[in-house]
Motif scaffolding. Structure first.
Motif, mmCIF file in Angstrom:
data_model
loop_
_atom_site.group_PDB
_atom_site.id
_atom_site.type_symbol
_atom_site.label_atom_id
_atom_site.label_comp_id
_atom_site.label_asym_id
_atom_site.label_seq_id
_atom_site.Cartn_x
_atom_site.Cartn_y
_atom_site.Cartn_z
ATOM 1 N N ILE A 58 0.830 -1.201 0.000
ATOM 2 C CA ILE A 58 0.000 0.000 0.000
ATOM 3 C C ILE A 58 0.864 1.250 0.000
ATOM 4 O O ILE A 58 0.625 2.193 -0.760
ATOM 5 C CB ILE A 58 -0.951 -0.001 1.221
ATOM 6 N N VAL A 59 1.868 1.258 0.848
ATOM 7 C CA VAL A 59 2.772 2.408 0.939
ATOM 8 C C VAL A 59 3.467 2.647 -0.394
ATOM 9 O O VAL A 59 3.591 3.796 -0.860
ATOM 10 C CB VAL A 59 3.814 2.184 2.051
ATOM 11 N N GLU A 60 3.915 1.574 -1.037
ATOM 12 C CA GLU A 60 4.593 1.702 -2.329
ATOM 13 C C GLU A 60 3.644 2.261 -3.390
ATOM 14 O O GLU A 60 4.024 3.133 -4.177
ATOM 15 C CB GLU A 60 5.128 0.345 -2.774
ATOM 16 N N LEU A 61 2.410 1.761 -3.401
ATOM 17 C CA LEU A 61 1.436 2.236 -4.385
ATOM 18 C C LEU A 61 1.100 3.709 -4.168
ATOM 19 O O LEU A 61 0.972 4.473 -5.126
ATOM 20 C CB LEU A 61 0.163 1.388 -4.298
ATOM 21 N N ARG A 62 0.946 4.103 -2.923
ATOM 22 C CA ARG A 62 0.649 5.507 -2.620
ATOM 23 C C ARG A 62 1.808 6.404 -3.024
ATOM 24 O O ARG A 62 1.606 7.524 -3.497
ATOM 25 C CB ARG A 62 0.324 5.668 -1.137
ATOM 26 N N SER A 63 3.020 5.908 -2.847
ATOM 27 C CA SER A 63 4.196 6.681 -3.233
ATOM 28 C C SER A 63 4.239 6.876 -4.745
ATOM 29 O O SER A 63 4.522 7.971 -5.231
ATOM 30 C CB SER A 63 5.464 5.960 -2.755
ATOM 31 N N LYS A 64 3.935 5.808 -5.487
ATOM 32 C CA LYS A 64 3.939 5.893 -6.947
ATOM 33 C C LYS A 64 2.838 6.824 -7.450
ATOM 34 O O LYS A 64 3.016 7.539 -8.435
ATOM 35 C CB LYS A 64 3.763 4.502 -7.549
#
Length: 204
Positions: free
Chosen positions: A113-119
């Motif tokens: 989730i954190v990675e997707l939000r960052s992208k």
């Protein structure tokens, strides 16, 4: 309409993704009921009464999309409300020690989730909405026949499992069987692939 009704009863995650798909199909047909009749409704074997009912359903959605200002992007308030209900349940489950397995599944999903939000570059989007955005994005990629990387498939697999657990708990909560006596437990859901959350068929 009939598919939406059944999905609402069976799986709230499938229902929400399906309704997002309906919104996009209405936009693709320029919010024009004649186009929707020709490209969607007429493709199914319906009685005259069913066709009228289906047409009225699409007309009501078109009207809501215009009134709510989501003709080009965004989601209807009724779909936002479903997401809000899921967020509220998610927060309640995290706070309740009886649902340790749910909390563990969430924290296994959180790095993705954190990675997707960052992208996406939008930290304001909540965890649950990020999960649904990812699942819907995967559905669109598959419908378009685009290549999906192993990394993305791995992330979606974990997100799917987590959302499947949340959807199951939502159903139990609606049946007043979730927050019960501490001695009672709820079964773990089977692992689901993201494709299970939304139909690849034309909606009806």
């Amino acid at each position: 309409m009939y598919i939406a009704s059944q999905k609402r009863k069976d799986n709230i995650a499938e229902y929400l993704l399906y309704m997002w798909q309906i919104e996009d199909i209405i936009r693709a047909n320029h919010l024009n009921i004649d186009e929707i009749k020709r490209n969607v409704i007429d493709r199914f074997d319906l009685t005259d009464a069913q066709r009228r009912e289906m047409t009225e359903w699409y007309e009501s959605l078109i009207d809501m999309m215009r009134r709510e200002g989501v003709t080009e992007h965004g989601h209807l308030q009724m779909n936002k409300n479903v997401l809000l209900q899921l967020v509220a349940l998610h927060q309640a489950l995290l706070k309740d020690p009886r649902f340790a397995s749910y909390t563990a599944e969430f924290y296994r999903t959180l790095p993705f989730i954190v990675e997707l939000r960052s992208k996406a570059g939008d930290a304001k989007v909540g965890e649950i909405e990020t999960c649904f955005n990812a699942l819907y994005g995967m559905l669109m990629l598959r419908l378009q026949g685009k290549e999906i990387t192993p990394e993305t498939q791995n992330a979606i697999k974990q997100i799917s499992r987590f959302i499947a657990l949340l959807a199951q708990d939502f159903k139990l909560d609606e049946e007043d069987r979730l927050f019960v006596d501490e001695k009672e437990t709820t079964p773990e859901p089977k692992s689901q692939d993201s494709a299970d959350f939304a139909s690849s068929e034309e909606p009806r």
